[in-house]
Motif scaffolding. Structure first.
Motif, PDB file in Angstrom:
ATOM      1  N   UNK A 140      31.173  48.313  51.117  1.00  0.00           N
ATOM      2  CA  UNK A 140      30.554  48.679  52.399  1.00  0.00           C
ATOM      3  C   UNK A 140      31.217  49.912  52.991  1.00  0.00           C
ATOM      4  N   UNK A 141      32.529  49.926  52.887  1.00  0.00           N
ATOM      5  CA  UNK A 141      33.313  51.031  53.454  1.00  0.00           C
ATOM      6  C   UNK A 141      32.906  52.360  52.831  1.00  0.00           C
ATOM      7  N   UNK A 142      32.892  52.395  51.499  1.00  0.00           N
ATOM      8  CA  UNK A 142      32.574  53.665  50.842  1.00  0.00           C
ATOM      9  C   UNK A 142      31.105  54.049  51.009  1.00  0.00           C
TER      10      UNK A 142
ATOM     11  N   UNK B 143      29.334  53.662  53.681  1.00  0.00           N
ATOM     12  CA  UNK B 143      29.044  54.179  55.030  1.00  0.00           C
ATOM     13  C   UNK B 143      29.840  55.418  55.390  1.00  0.00           C
ATOM     14  N   UNK B 144      30.714  55.824  54.473  1.00  0.00           N
ATOM     15  CA  UNK B 144      31.681  56.834  54.846  1.00  0.00           C
ATOM     16  C   UNK B 144      31.091  58.203  55.205  1.00  0.00           C
TER      17      UNK B 144
END
Ligand code: ATP
Ligand code: MG
Ligand code: ZN
Lengths: 197, 296
Positions: free
Chosen positions: A182-184, A186-187
């Motif tokens: 998820x982190x990567x 939305x980055x």
């Protein structure tokens, strides 16, 4: 009967475990000891209402609650859930089975609904660090707590669900977040771009 | 950024996070923890994936800005940790609020003490501010006339204290585009392209400071490192010396100009800091001069 339920206190950016000990014996008084602040003291009335409006009876016994360690500052309403569960457990309405492997936080409404709390992420980090198996948090906090892996994070909307879960009558959904993915994803997803300037 | 209404100051500030290097996982964990403790996390969010952009209103209180309160809570400066704190219309903020910003800008953390305990919240942020050049907004405007008296303009600019201004490395005048220019110009460079350039410059810095514990970018250099990595030739030294006198710059501003010059050289991929890098860095110290409002 004497029972222990585990909650947590947020201090700065980290959390420390708080053990809520509840003893029920003959009598009809209620004592809360262990340096709780006013918000925690006021929780008594709220917890009585939450328990009764959730279909349980507040025990007609003498209830002594100790929050340990006593010298730790305790503020906010995040102890409502461990307090309520502790009172029901001391009255033998909640099975002790999962209690010692479970940390829980949550504020209660008068109808027993769980309200979100501040600092669920540091609490989850602490729970894992201390080797707890389960963490129960209000549904609204579940995704932030689920950032921590190697910990079963459960979200609940109502006190009833927590009681039934602890008694093995019902299950709570485990929330698993693939944090990195998820982190990567939305980055680089920006609402605004310099191309417009 | 100093410029008349509608010149695009807020527009550019909002786009800053899109050209900063992406958050690392460990930076994100720090920032997410602060937002968690403040109860400010979005329900569908787990880890914060983008650098925070905080833009507090100018009516904000000291406590809400830097943190504190009976049960200490992180303030806007900490919510902006690893990201951008944007103060739009800077002179509208109360003087006392602006002054409490100085310490966190320097220390990159905030300590809140109570009788029985104290807590520390990190607050490493990029400080960005915008303002009009004068109360009416049109001082120095190419088309419109300013109706302010020199005294009014002076008072307006002096709401920003010298020590705060000293900590602002890039002071830029924004001139508005005319309608023709706005409608004519092709789309600007996109954020992804700019970000790549920023990351390349950052990479050069990471490599340069590989042997220096805790130093990753130019901003973190100490004075000894500055002498080594931002050494000036004779001509540049003379240029800086005369700028210091002319602009009456502090020793802090001196170090900061060198760091900016070093960064401009890195963006060019240049090994040494050259005169034109330094000249550009000095040029960003526009507002430091006392006579800003008196210029024609
Ligand atoms: N360089 C530009 N390129 C594209 N659009 C622009 C530019 N400058 C201004 N605009 C347009 O003008 C609008 C107003 O800009 P913005 O709100 O950023 O101005 P501002 O400088 O912050 O003004 P104020 O001082 O009144 O707050 C923007 O939303 C944008 O549509
Ligand atoms: Mg604006
Ligand atoms: Zn004016």
């Amino acid at each position: 009967m004497l029972v222990k339920v585990f909650g947590a206190s947020v201090q700065g950016l980290s959390a420390l475990p708080v053990t809520v000990e509840v003893n029920a014996s003959r009598g009809i008084k209620f004592f809360l000891v262990g340096l709780p602040d006013n918000a925690v003291k006021e929780s008594h009335e709220r917890i009585v209402a939450a328990i009764e409006n959730s279909g349980y009876r507040f025990p007609t016994k003498q209830i002594v609650v100790n929050m340990a360690p006593a010298d730790l500052r305790k503020e906010g309403a995040g102890y409502d859930l461990p307090l309520a569960i502790g009172i029901l457990a001391a009255d033998e309405k909640v099975s002790l089975d999962k209690l010692e492997r479970t940390m829980m936080i949550g504020e209660l409404s008068l109808d027993g609904t769980l309200q979100p709390v501040k600092g669920a992420l540091p609490v989850a980090i602490k729970a894992r660090e201390m080797g707890f198996e389960n963490l129960i948090v209000p549904e609204q906090n579940v995704r932030e707590a689920a950032v921590v892996n190697q910990l079963k994070v459960f979200g609940a909307n109502h006190m009833n669900q927590v009681v039934r879960f602890l008694n093995g009558e019902d299950v709570l959904q485990i929330t698993d977040v693939d944090t990195r993915a998820e982190f990567y994803a939305q980055q680089s997803n920006f609402d605004f771009d310099f191309a417009d300037v | 950024m100093i410029g008349p209404p509608g010149s695009g100051k807020s527009m550019m500030a909002k786009r800053l996070p899109s050209i900063l290097p992406p958050l690392s996982l460990s930076e994100s964990l720090e920032t997410t923890q602060i937002h968690s403790v403040a109860g400010k996390l979005n329900q569908d969010c787990s880890l914060i994936a983008q650098r925070p952009f905080r833009s507090p209103h100018h009516t904000i209180s000291q406590v809400a800005l830097v943190g504190g309160g009976q049960n200490p809570q992180p303030g806007e400066v900490s919510l902006a940790h690893n990201g951008v704190l944007f103060c739009d219309e800077l002179p509208e903020f109360s003087r006392s609020v602006l002054e409490v910003l100085r310490q966190p800008l320097e220390d990159r953390q905030i300590n809140i003490s109570r009788a029985k305990y104290s807590v520390t919240y990190p607050c490493s942020f990029m400080f960005v501010a915008s303002m009009n050049p004068c109360p009416c907004g049109y001082y120095n405007h190419p088309q419109k006339a300013c109706v302010c008296t020199p005294g009014q303009i002076h008072r307006y600019l002096h709401k920003i204290s010298g020590p705060l201004l000293d900590r602002i490395d890039l002071q830029i005048e924004i001139t508005p585009l005319s309608f023709e220019e706005l409608s004519r110009t092709a789309p600007g460079e996109n954020s992804a392209t700019i970000r790549e350039r920023v990351m390349r410059a950052r990479q050069i810095q990471e490599q340069r400071y590989a042997g220096c514990q805790g130093v990753h970018c130019n901003a973190q250099m100490n004075s000894r490192m500055l002498r080594q990595y931002a050494a000036l030739d004779e001509q540049s030294t003379e240029m800086l010396r005369s700028a210091m006198t002319r602009l009456q710059l502090s020793a802090r501003a001196y170090d900061r100009i060198l760091k900016v010059a070093r960064t401009i050289a890195d963006l060019e991929g240049c090994e040494n800091v050259l005169t034109h890098h330094l000249a550009e860095a000095i040029g960003y110290r526009n507002l430091d001069r006392d006579d800003w409002a008196e210029r024609g």
